[in-house]
Motif scaffolding. Structure first.
Motif, mmCIF file in Angstrom:
data_model
loop_
_atom_site.group_PDB
_atom_site.id
_atom_site.type_symbol
_atom_site.label_atom_id
_atom_site.label_comp_id
_atom_site.label_asym_id
_atom_site.label_seq_id
_atom_site.Cartn_x
_atom_site.Cartn_y
_atom_site.Cartn_z
ATOM 1 N N TYR A 147 6.677 -2.484 -5.770
ATOM 2 C CA TYR A 147 7.444 -2.110 -4.609
ATOM 3 C C TYR A 147 6.899 -0.622 -4.190
ATOM 4 O O TYR A 147 6.702 -0.171 -2.942
ATOM 5 N N GLU A 148 6.829 0.226 -5.114
ATOM 6 C CA GLU A 148 6.318 1.718 -4.836
ATOM 7 C C GLU A 148 4.936 1.748 -4.171
ATOM 8 O O GLU A 148 4.217 2.279 -3.499
ATOM 9 N N VAL A 149 4.015 0.861 -4.702
ATOM 10 C CA VAL A 149 2.844 0.680 -4.318
ATOM 11 C C VAL A 149 2.867 0.298 -3.006
ATOM 12 O O VAL A 149 2.120 0.887 -2.189
ATOM 13 N N SER A 150 3.589 -0.752 -2.380
ATOM 14 C CA SER A 150 3.824 -1.025 -1.096
ATOM 15 C C SER A 150 4.282 0.064 -0.188
ATOM 16 O O SER A 150 3.508 0.036 0.913
ATOM 17 N N ARG A 151 5.015 0.887 -0.486
ATOM 18 C CA ARG A 151 5.404 2.037 0.176
ATOM 19 C C ARG A 151 4.409 3.068 0.219
ATOM 20 O O ARG A 151 4.255 3.701 1.269
ATOM 21 N N ALA A 152 3.620 3.296 -0.641
ATOM 22 C CA ALA A 152 2.421 4.106 -0.745
ATOM 23 C C ALA A 152 1.535 3.550 0.298
ATOM 24 O O ALA A 152 0.875 4.571 0.971
ATOM 25 N N LEU A 153 1.292 2.354 0.162
ATOM 26 C CA LEU A 153 0.209 2.006 1.166
ATOM 27 C C LEU A 153 0.750 2.079 2.452
ATOM 28 O O LEU A 153 0.045 2.656 3.627
ATOM 29 N N ALA A 154 2.046 2.077 2.890
ATOM 30 C CA ALA A 154 2.643 1.886 3.912
ATOM 31 C C ALA A 154 2.617 3.175 4.794
ATOM 32 O O ALA A 154 2.754 3.492 6.121
ATOM 33 N N ALA A 155 2.233 4.436 3.714
ATOM 34 C CA ALA A 155 2.156 5.628 4.272
ATOM 35 C C ALA A 155 0.911 6.104 4.959
ATOM 36 O O ALA A 155 0.635 7.200 5.388
ATOM 37 N N GLY A 156 -0.111 5.173 4.953
ATOM 38 C CA GLY A 156 -1.405 5.126 5.359
ATOM 39 C C GLY A 156 -1.902 4.552 6.372
ATOM 40 O O GLY A 156 -1.191 3.204 6.596
ATOM 41 N N GLU A 157 -2.811 4.705 6.985
ATOM 42 C CA GLU A 157 -3.655 3.603 7.860
ATOM 43 C C GLU A 157 -4.752 2.652 7.273
ATOM 44 O O GLU A 157 -5.230 1.811 7.921
ATOM 45 N N GLY A 158 -5.161 3.191 6.187
ATOM 46 C CA GLY A 158 -6.205 2.610 5.261
ATOM 47 C C GLY A 158 -6.324 2.705 3.964
ATOM 48 O O GLY A 158 -5.416 3.576 3.449
ATOM 49 N N ALA B 120 -1.911 -4.764 1.615
ATOM 50 C CA ALA B 120 -2.635 -3.355 2.484
ATOM 51 C C ALA B 120 -2.916 -4.361 3.649
ATOM 52 O O ALA B 120 -2.620 -4.008 4.991
ATOM 53 N N LEU B 121 -3.555 -5.458 3.624
ATOM 54 C CA LEU B 121 -4.114 -6.237 4.868
ATOM 55 C C LEU B 121 -2.669 -6.739 5.685
ATOM 56 O O LEU B 121 -2.719 -6.892 6.913
ATOM 57 N N GLU B 122 -1.565 -7.185 4.825
ATOM 58 C CA GLU B 122 -0.378 -7.494 5.630
ATOM 59 C C GLU B 122 0.175 -6.365 6.337
ATOM 60 O O GLU B 122 0.821 -6.673 7.463
ATOM 61 N N GLN B 123 -0.136 -5.275 6.050
ATOM 62 C CA GLN B 123 0.542 -3.838 6.522
ATOM 63 C C GLN B 123 -0.477 -3.634 7.687
ATOM 64 O O GLN B 123 -0.342 -2.465 8.391
ATOM 65 N N GLY B 124 -1.664 -4.204 7.942
ATOM 66 C CA GLY B 124 -2.500 -3.921 8.978
ATOM 67 C C GLY B 124 -3.347 -2.845 8.576
ATOM 68 O O GLY B 124 -4.082 -2.147 9.404
ATOM 69 N N LEU B 125 -3.560 -2.554 7.192
ATOM 70 C CA LEU B 125 -4.503 -1.535 6.957
ATOM 71 C C LEU B 125 -5.877 -1.944 7.042
ATOM 72 O O LEU B 125 -6.281 -2.872 6.568
ATOM 73 N N GLU B 126 -6.788 -0.765 7.313
ATOM 74 C CA GLU B 126 -8.292 -1.145 7.181
ATOM 75 C C GLU B 126 -8.688 -0.635 5.780
ATOM 76 O O GLU B 126 -8.179 0.027 5.181
ATOM 77 N N ILE B 127 -9.499 -1.585 5.226
ATOM 78 C CA ILE B 127 -10.073 -1.586 3.880
ATOM 79 C C ILE B 127 -11.701 -0.826 3.931
ATOM 80 O O ILE B 127 -12.588 -1.541 4.474
ATOM 81 N N VAL B 128 -11.580 -0.034 3.053
ATOM 82 C CA VAL B 128 -13.034 0.501 2.825
ATOM 83 C C VAL B 128 -13.281 0.066 1.447
ATOM 84 O O VAL B 128 -12.671 0.660 0.327
#
Lengths: 603, 394
Positions: A91-102, A124-132
């Motif tokens: 869960y903490e991971v998902s919130r940290a991911l949600a704090a960014g755009e990628g 990350a993909l579910e939250q619409g993040l870009e992946i590098v």
């Protein structure tokens, strides 16, 4: 100071499996952007706890702001939001991911993608993040960068050519990572003039300043004096300070939409600042909070007891101190006949439990006995009353129980084909229900989906998985619900006395096998005493297994002259100390390992 | 005797004489193989060390026991032994009837040699018989066979040794209890006043220890130990020798005075390489120690290697490697550990210890007579654990 245009900000996380090089890459980014000088750079800057550095994992999320001048000469603000690296902290991971755009996805060129990494990439993909994607460790002789690139394309769908080949260790390719962050990740969106919405992605307790809240501002502005409200917990505070991490906390005038930083607002307790909660302005509240908040609750419980009963108060204080920084840790007093006074503690998972235990022993110099971990069972009693039981010893009398439900999880295991059979056997033994098998054609990897009781994976499932797959399998799990099962309490009697701390809850069909193994294991760890010690495993008062620790036959030295006397005394002094670490049940001394014996039933 | 302090002044002296013809495979003592050229300088060094200890001698308190141990002290030519005994008499004095023991190996014992020893004032011979069974002696790697040992016993008796002690080793792997029993009954024909029976102990760092670790030789078994120990007690009791310590048997009145002093916590002096001494507080102060008020005694020990010991004595007048102050609590613990090994047992102190003793008594491990605990036969077999139980409750 001229505010930086939002178009020049990039907020991102790094997703990587343990040991795939996340911390080393983070170190190189800090170095290359001049955020810290090479001299200041202690290896793995972002992992601040000793324990994290030793285990190469991140327990708490961190954030750091870097300034980067791109190749075309523009200066960017890069906010790296670190994510915890273990399945317990999903869960903490998902919130940290949600704090960014990628997100920068780091994959070890010698290992390929692991199950947890995959799970996090999907988040990350579910939250619409870009992946590098970054294929790391290409300097190692056994690196297969092209194979890993192909795997990334196959599994995640990012064209192989887009994966950056790099070595965080040598620095090769790290400049390309920075360029990709700037050019491939979108700038934050958000309206600085809209009502305030800031996402809490972490917090920490500072003994001098109270709670420091890590935030990502989505809309609006945060500045000193802003009256804020936590939308989930409803707490209201006045902001005393805002700032950014460079990497030290550095005061700024404000944090506005798109920015990442911290706030301090005389918050006393980390529990008042929940990860995932949305901060808004009291006078001009946002109509809707940011999505994704949920209450985090423990999944695994165990009793923690001081070896020396005089340390009870110290243990209590230490747990309180740890809790200041660890919202997921819960504890309440527990009394055991065998172990005395201690605490029933709730953890997110086994790793979380191990970390807490190690920190208590290392940072607070406590000697602890930990009982076998348990999950929380939902018990329905005859007459309709229901209760949650997270301590096997407290399971009510079987006659009064209508049904027992146990928590179940969906488990995803990534495993190479050649180990598929043994891993499926393991899942079967642990009452797993097969769901699905995906072949990652044309590669060697498979993804196994099982549903199984959480109680079956909290013991040594992970170790078994690793050993049966020669270290290649990896796993991730999520809670899927509860289901009634034929569960019974397995009791252990040592020299005729029931040892409450050794009780476990098992499936009725497995009680015989588990009981025999437990008794056998205890026979191995309980040292010979001055008398014979019977060990019995029982279900509902019926003995189902019995072992005996034979009495000591010989323990005496032939000679005791001159120098022998000193040696003898020193040995006695040492043994006397060792005895104090044993727990007495009736007249039998039981070493600490015995209380964890349930854990190693498979060996 | 007070249990709180080491009882002084020292009335016992131990002299370590390390010379041996060879090292036995099971031995981990401070010994020196050969070393003929070092014998004179070694004796000279011991004399100097005795000088340094003489401030501990007290007027009117001559030694009650002198023990020449080793090593193989019998290898030392009588003139060198004489120098040692003369020096001891000059510096400390020997009380009338003092027990003067010499350790000897069976090989090379002649009537003339024994007469020399007796004329020097040695009145107790401790003979390293170990066994009178040839396969056992070979297994142990001893230098002598059963015939040589019996000849030595006969020689000693014929020459008039009136207080004879013999060492035996039992529970030797692959040798049955019957051969130990036969060995013991042949020994009893010589009517020794004192017998020490030690089970074979595998010490790490010895040749035997390495062999056992590498499974080249079997380790002694607990079963053999239990069976043969009980056999020894029965046979020796029948011959009139009572067990007065875990491993020691004597005709009444012939218990080793020197060793009893160790086990009862009395002070003793020691000189020679690897020797350990225990000083009462006053003696330690007289010898120049500075002691904390809570110190009730001092234990010191010498350098183990004969050559470094000699060099150190030459340069500093004594050959100590280390020492430690003993507190009352430590002294009590030592008294408990040693006292429980004795046939007469030991006094216990405190309610907790007595309560634990009652539990041990219920298990048949000790007998309680008032506040005195005596280990039973079964209790002696596991005495180290019994001691720990009482120590932990003390």
């Amino acid at each position: 100071m001229v505010p930086r245009p939002i178009a020049r900000i990039r907020n991102f996380s790094i997703i990587a499996h343990i040991d795939h090089g996340k911390s080393t890459l983070a170190d190189r980014l800090l170095e290359l952007t001049g955020t810290v000088s090479p001299r200041e750079l202690t290896e793995q800057m972002l992992d601040t706890l000793d324990l994290e550095r030793e285990r190469g994992i991140t327990i708490k999320a961190q954030a750091v702001r870097m300034l980067y001048r791109s190749r075309e000469g523009l200066e960017y603000e890069l906010n790296l939001i670190d994510t915890p690296g273990h399945v317990d902290f999903a869960y903490e991971v998902s919130r940290a991911l949600a704090a960014g755009e990628g997100a920068v996805l780091v994959v070890d060129a010698t290992q390929g993608i692991e199950a947890q990494t995959l799970a996090n990439v999907y988040k990350a993909l579910e939250q619409g993040l870009e992946i590098v994607p970054v294929v790391n460790k290409i300097d190692l002789p056994q690196a297969e960068p092209e194979l890993v690139r192909a795997e990334i394309e196959r599994v995640i769908g990012i064209p192989a050519a887009q994966s950056i080949l790099a070595s965080a260790k040598t620095g090769e390719g790290v400049d390309l990572v920075l360029e990709a962050i700037v050019h491939q990740l979108p700038p934050p969106s958000g309206d600085p003039e809209a009502p305030l919405r800031a996402l809490i992605f972490d917090c920490k307790y500072d003994p001098y300043r109270g709670v420091v809240v890590y935030v990502r501002v989505r809309d609006g502005r945060l500045r000193v004096g802003t009256q804020i409200r936590m939308m989930a917990t409803q707490g209201t505070y006045t902001v005393d300070e805002v700032g950014t991490f460079r990497p030290q906390m550095t005061v700024t005038e404000e944090l506005s939409a798109g920015e990442v930083g911290y706030l301090i607002a005389s918050i006393r307790n980390v529990r008042d600042s929940k990860v995932g909660d949305t901060i808004t302005e009291l006078s001009r509240p946002a109509p809707e909070p940011l999505p994704g908040y949920r209450q985090v609750s423990p999944m695994v419980w165990a009793g923690l007891f001081p070896v020396d009963s005089d340390e009870y108060q110290s243990l209590k204080e230490a747990l309180e101190r740890l809790q200041l920084n660890d919202t997921a840790l819960t504890f309440q007093p527990e009394t055991s006949v065998a172990l005395g006074f201690g605490f029933r503690c709730g953890f997110l998972g086994l790793l979380h439990m191990e970390i807490v235990q190690e920190r208590l022993e290392r940072e607070f110099q406590l000697s602890l006995i930990t009982t076998a971990p348990s999950v929380a069972y939902r018990v329905r009693l005859r007459g309709g009353r229901a209760l949650e039981v997270d301590n096997p010893d407290q399971l009510p009398d079987p006659g009064s129980i209508e049904s027992i439900e146990e928590p179940r999880v969906k488990v995803e295991i990534v495993v190479p084909k050649q180990h598929l059979g043994s891993v499926m056997d393991l899942c079967q033994e642990r009452r797993g229900e097969f769901q699905q098998l995906e072949y990652q054609s044309p590669g060697e990897g498979t993804v196994l989906h099982y549903e199984m009781p959480l109680g079956e994976i909290i013991h040594d499932f992970y170790d078994q998985l690793k050993s049966r797959s020669r270290g290649y399998a990896s796993m991730d799990y999520t809670l899927s619900g509860y289901r009634p099962e034929q569960l019974v309490k397995l009791d252990v009697l040592v020299a005729g006395t029931r040892v409450d701390a050794l009780s476990i809850i098992v499936h009725r069909e497995q009680a015989g096998r588990q009981g025999r193994r437990l008794a056998e294991r205890l026979r191995q760890v309980i040292p010979r005493q001055l008398f014979e010690v019977p060990i019995q495993a029982a279900v509902g008062g019926k003995v189902i297994a019995r072992e005996t620790v034979p009495a000591l036959r010989k323990d005496v030295l032939a000679k005791c002259y001159g120098g022998d006397i000193t040696r003898k005394r020193k040995l006695l002094e040492k043994q006397r100390e060792g005895k104090q670490r044993m727990k007495r049940v009736g007249s039998v001394e039981i070493p600490q390992e015995a209380f964890m014996a349930v854990l190693s039933l498979e060996r | 005797m007070s249990a709180e302090a080491v009882a002084g002044p020292p009335r016992s002296l131990y002299l370590h004489l390390p010379f041996c013809a060879r090292r036995c495979p099971y031995c981990d003592f401070a010994i020196l193989v050969g070393g003929e050229s070092l014998r004179e300088p070694y004796v000279a060094a011991v004399l100097r060390e005795l000088d340094s200890l003489s401030p501990a001698a007290r007027r009117g308190a001559p030694l009650r026991s002198l023990y020449l141990g080793g090593g193989t002290p019998s290898l030392l030519p009588p003139p060198l032994l004489e120098r040692l005994l003369v020096a001891v008499r000059q510096r400390f004095g020997l009380a009338p009837g003092a027990e003067v023991t010499l350790e000897a190996n069976p090989e090379g014992i002649t009537p003339g040699l024994v007469r020399d020893w007796l004329s020097l004032g040695i009145n107790r011979l401790s003979l390293g018989v170990q066994s009178l069974d040839d396969p056992t002696l070979r297994w142990l790697g001893r230098n002598h066979d059963a015939a040589a040992a019996e000849a030595a016993l006969a020689t000693a008796r014929a020459a008039g040794v009136g207080n004879l002690s013999c060492d035996l080793i039992f529970a030797v792997p692959s040798r049955p209890a019957s051969s130990f029993g036969a060995s013991l009954s042949r020994l009893l024909c010589f009517q020794p006043e004192h017998v020490s029976c030690y089970e074979l102990t595998v010490e790490p760092g010895t040749e035997l220890g390495r062999d056992v670790a590498r499974r080249r030789r079997p380790a002694p078994s607990e079963g053999d130990f239990l069976e043969q120990r009980r056999l020894a007690r029965e046979m020796l009791a029948q011959a009139g020798l009572r067990r007065y310590e875990i491993s020691n048997y004597a005709r009444p009145g012939h218990e080793s005075r020197h060793n009893l002093n160790y086990w009862q916590g009395g002070a003793y002096l020691a000189a020679g390489c690897g020797a350990h001494g225990l000083l009462d507080r006053d003696s330690a102060l007289a010898l120049g120690w500075e002691l904390a008020p809570e110190t009730v005694g001092v234990r010191y020990w010498n350098l183990r290697a004969a050559s470094t010991y000699v060099a150190r004595v030459r340069s500093e007048g004594q050959g100590r490697r280390g020492w430690e102050p003993i507190t009352a609590a430590q002294h009590r613990l030592e008294l408990l550990a040693c006292g429980l090994r004795l046939g007469r047992g030991t006094r216990l102190g405190g309610a907790a210890q007595l309560a634990r003793a009652r539990q041990l008594s219920a298990l048949g491990l000790i007998r309680l007579r008032g506040d005195r605990a005596v280990a039973t036969e079964r209790g002696q077999e596991v005495l180290d654990r019994v001691t720990l139980e009482l120590a932990a409750a003390g």
